[in-house]
Design an enzyme around this catalytic site. Sequence first.
Site, mmCIF file in Angstrom:
data_model
loop_
_atom_site.group_PDB
_atom_site.id
_atom_site.type_symbol
_atom_site.label_atom_id
_atom_site.label_comp_id
_atom_site.label_asym_id
_atom_site.label_seq_id
_atom_site.Cartn_x
_atom_site.Cartn_y
_atom_site.Cartn_z
ATOM 1 N N THR A 9 -4.990 13.451 4.726
ATOM 2 C CA THR A 9 -3.213 13.684 5.684
ATOM 3 C C THR A 9 -2.944 14.791 6.129
ATOM 4 O OG1 THR A 9 -2.636 12.637 3.896
ATOM 5 C CG2 THR A 9 -1.000 13.358 4.931
ATOM 6 N N GLY B 258 -2.278 7.823 -4.214
ATOM 7 C CA GLY B 258 -2.002 9.452 -4.737
ATOM 8 C C GLY B 258 -0.578 10.139 -4.235
ATOM 9 N N ASP B 259 0.249 11.124 -4.308
ATOM 10 C CA ASP B 259 0.879 11.260 -4.429
ATOM 11 C C ASP B 259 1.522 12.620 -4.873
ATOM 12 O OD1 ASP B 259 2.822 10.643 -1.823
ATOM 13 O OD2 ASP B 259 4.661 11.523 -3.483
ATOM 14 N N LYS C 238 5.826 1.614 -3.402
ATOM 15 C CA LYS C 238 5.123 3.648 -3.537
ATOM 16 C C LYS C 238 5.986 2.856 -5.084
ATOM 17 C CE LYS C 238 5.032 7.661 -2.407
ATOM 18 N NZ LYS C 238 3.990 7.902 -0.583
ATOM 19 N N ASN D 188 -1.966 19.144 -1.734
ATOM 20 C CA ASN D 188 -3.066 18.597 -1.165
ATOM 21 C C ASN D 188 -3.303 18.986 0.353
ATOM 22 O OD1 ASN D 188 -3.179 15.208 0.898
ATOM 23 N ND2 ASN D 188 -5.513 15.734 -0.602
ATOM 24 N N LYS E 11 6.017 3.399 8.301
ATOM 25 C CA LYS E 11 4.179 3.557 8.718
ATOM 26 C C LYS E 11 3.068 3.377 8.354
ATOM 27 C CE LYS E 11 3.968 7.323 5.488
ATOM 28 N NZ LYS E 11 3.571 8.148 3.993
ATOM 29 N N LYS F 209 1.525 -1.186 0.085
ATOM 30 C CA LYS F 209 -0.543 -0.012 0.021
ATOM 31 C C LYS F 209 0.580 1.472 -0.416
ATOM 32 C CE LYS F 209 -4.054 2.085 0.112
ATOM 33 N NZ LYS F 209 -3.334 3.026 -1.423
HETATM 34 P P1 NDP Z 1 1.042 17.797 -4.253
HETATM 35 O O1 NDP Z 1 1.550 17.702 -5.812
HETATM 36 O O2 NDP Z 1 -0.536 17.850 -3.981
HETATM 37 O O3 NDP Z 1 1.279 18.895 -3.803
HETATM 38 C C1 NDP Z 1 3.069 19.218 -3.880
HETATM 39 C C2 NDP Z 1 3.264 20.170 -3.906
HETATM 40 O O4 NDP Z 1 4.365 20.281 -3.057
HETATM 41 C C3 NDP Z 1 2.736 21.462 -4.615
HETATM 42 O O5 NDP Z 1 2.870 23.105 -3.979
HETATM 43 C C4 NDP Z 1 4.576 21.680 -5.155
HETATM 44 O O6 NDP Z 1 4.949 22.766 -5.792
HETATM 45 C C5 NDP Z 1 5.477 21.207 -4.094
HETATM 46 N N1 NDP Z 1 6.236 20.774 -4.731
HETATM 47 C C6 NDP Z 1 6.512 19.442 -5.175
HETATM 48 N N2 NDP Z 1 7.948 18.869 -5.293
HETATM 49 C C7 NDP Z 1 9.124 20.331 -4.799
HETATM 50 C C8 NDP Z 1 10.754 20.567 -5.469
HETATM 51 N N3 NDP Z 1 10.485 19.798 -5.271
HETATM 52 N N4 NDP Z 1 10.817 21.615 -4.689
HETATM 53 C C9 NDP Z 1 9.113 22.153 -4.581
HETATM 54 N N5 NDP Z 1 8.499 22.509 -4.248
HETATM 55 C C10 NDP Z 1 7.689 21.631 -4.888
HETATM 56 O O7 NDP Z 1 1.418 16.687 -3.458
HETATM 57 P P2 NDP Z 1 0.731 16.281 -1.770
HETATM 58 O O8 NDP Z 1 0.164 17.840 -1.040
HETATM 59 O O9 NDP Z 1 0.027 14.557 -1.959
HETATM 60 O O10 NDP Z 1 2.141 15.904 -1.041
HETATM 61 C C11 NDP Z 1 3.143 16.091 -0.378
HETATM 62 C C12 NDP Z 1 3.841 16.259 0.277
HETATM 63 O O11 NDP Z 1 3.363 15.066 1.241
HETATM 64 C C13 NDP Z 1 4.978 14.568 -0.236
HETATM 65 O O12 NDP Z 1 5.766 14.724 0.282
HETATM 66 C C14 NDP Z 1 4.116 13.416 0.162
HETATM 67 O O13 NDP Z 1 5.431 12.519 -0.332
HETATM 68 C C15 NDP Z 1 3.581 13.878 1.044
HETATM 69 N N6 NDP Z 1 2.364 13.364 1.623
HETATM 70 C C16 NDP Z 1 1.441 12.617 0.987
HETATM 71 C C17 NDP Z 1 0.378 11.811 1.229
HETATM 72 C C18 NDP Z 1 -0.305 12.283 0.240
HETATM 73 O O14 NDP Z 1 -1.882 11.673 1.001
HETATM 74 N N7 NDP Z 1 -0.910 12.777 -0.763
HETATM 75 C C19 NDP Z 1 0.516 11.238 2.098
HETATM 76 C C20 NDP Z 1 1.315 11.350 3.427
HETATM 77 C C21 NDP Z 1 2.730 12.470 2.851
HETATM 78 P P3 NDP Z 1 4.564 22.270 -7.820
HETATM 79 O O15 NDP Z 1 2.969 22.526 -7.572
HETATM 80 O O16 NDP Z 1 5.707 23.811 -8.182
HETATM 81 O O17 NDP Z 1 5.633 21.413 -8.112
HETATM 82 O O1 2IT Z 2 3.163 8.870 1.646
HETATM 83 C C1 2IT Z 2 1.801 8.425 1.409
HETATM 84 O O2 2IT Z 2 1.850 8.112 3.140
HETATM 85 C C2 2IT Z 2 1.089 8.456 0.390
HETATM 86 N N1 2IT Z 2 0.932 8.936 -0.331
HETATM 87 C C3 2IT Z 2 -1.143 8.291 0.701
HETATM 88 C C4 2IT Z 2 -0.728 6.735 0.471
HETATM 89 C C5 2IT Z 2 -1.550 5.482 0.481
HETATM 90 O O3 2IT Z 2 -1.791 4.553 0.314
HETATM 91 O O4 2IT Z 2 -2.632 6.365 0.956
#
Ligand code: NDP
Ligand code: 2IT
Length: 459
Positions: A215, A171-172, A132, A246, A120, A96
């Site tokens: 998250t 998603g991520d 992943k 997100n 996690k 997952k």
């Molecule tokens: P999104 O794609 O929705 O948003 C990502 C954000 O981070 C955007 O604002 C993006 O800017 C910025 N970003 C991405 N890469 C970079 C970079 N290299 N340098 C600067 N800014 C960057 O992703 P999420 O919000 O889903 O994910 C954000 C973080 O949270 C990640 O680390 C992800 O692994 C983690 N995460 C997400 C989960 C989820 O449920 N979605 C769960 C647990 C962890 P831009 O639009 O300019 O690329």
């Molecule tokens: O980093 C993470 O935990 C996620 N991007 C969410 C993974 C998931 O299966 O919901």
Amino acid sequence: MADVATEHSAVSDVRDTLERRDPDQPEFHQAVIEVIDSLTPVFDRHQEYVRANMIKRILEPERALQFRVPWQDDEGAVHVNRGFRVEFNSALGPYKGGLRFHPSVNLSILKFLAFEQVFKNSLTGLPIGGGKGGSDFDPRGKSASEVMRFCQSFMTELYRHIGPDTDVPAGDIGVGGREIGYLFGQYKRITNTFTGVLTGRGPDWGGSEMRPEATGYGAVYFAAAMLAESGASLEGMDCLVSGSGNVAQFTCRKLIELGARPITLSDSGGWIHDPEGITEEKLRFVMDLKNVRRGRIAEYCEHFTDATWSPAPEAGAANGLWAVPAQGAFPSATQNEINGEDASAMVAGGIRVVSEGANMPTTPQAQETLVGEGVLLGPAKAANAGGVAVSALEMAQASQRVPWSAEQVDTHLKAIMKRIHDNCLSAAREYGFGNDYRHGANIAGFRKVADAMLDHGLV
Ligand code: NDP
Ligand code: 2IT
């Protein structure tokens, strides 16, 4: 029988093995070293793990897939991207974890993410293994039909490796509700099945209420739980949030709801500082900007003129966002976004609590500075586990074929985050790491996976 000396050398051997076998995977090394630094006292006490060579077994993905993803843009030009799925560990349940679409994606990044996901997911207490995947495809600047064609091509290979009882992606970065829709549509079409093979689906087609929120909300609940240990709360705190996707968006929403004031956001182009605070109305503007119009965060300042925009720093340089005086910090963009210099600036600016919404957002040096200065640090594998936890609840609803209400899901999420918090703290204390949540998360996450692997025999 192995003694303690053997066990210590098993831990130090890991560094040599990593260098020798995967010399080109720095992010994976970083994630592994963080975990093994916590495990020495565990191996001291549990010779059964030493005898089973658990440390080496847990570092090796069960399977790592790489495949070609050809697709055509709107002009008819042909492109080829790389697709990946790292199926790291299935001791606790089906693999997952999310899919990341970003040009930086490579095997090192996905192995670090999948490795962290194993621990996690174990911490959530729910029956999910860790994986992943993703691609070096860059969704930015692509039309919706290009993104759809890419997702369809990606799934045309991925579908044979996944399934609701085998591997359940979500998603991520770069993969949100729109991409999950295209991926699900193609899976359904190829397999002629409607199952819980992906999470983060729309609530009308099998998704869970509160999955988009989970998250960010979870990261805020985790920060609140850390503060509550000393009778403090988030109320009245100024908070730094990075990213604007997100996780950042729903972190802001929950902070506002709890009486805190988010004052920054960012994207890869730069960051904004709104000293008046990002209100619910301003957040709705950000959600429309990022999720519907897919614009840049700089536009915020054209609408809210008290705010300022600054360009993103050069790679590896200090980021002014972290030097803004505040009490709370919620890194919600990407790995290694807070370096040692940033951490020193945060301490100087009055930061008391950091909850990692992003995966591995702090460098080892930044962590040492923050923890060394007494800042409460919620490590990613605990603090951002709310997203995958609600994904597991989505799997439960898919199996039951009964949707739960938003209130039901939020009640579960709050209880899960509190339980993760308490388990991290008690594991840290039990193994002599005081109140250091980083070690507690690694130990509590590891023990469940290792025990299940012992139960399953040498597989
Ligand atoms: P999104 O794609 O929705 O948003 C990502 C954000 O981070 C955007 O604002 C993006 O800017 C910025 N970003 C991405 N890469 C970079 C970079 N290299 N340098 C600067 N800014 C960057 O992703 P999420 O919000 O889903 O994910 C954000 C973080 O949270 C990640 O680390 C992800 O692994 C983690 N995460 C997400 C989960 C989820 O449920 N979605 C769960 C647990 C962890 P831009 O639009 O300019 O690329
Ligand atoms: O980093 C993470 O935990 C996620 N991007 C969410 C993974 C998931 O299966 O919901």
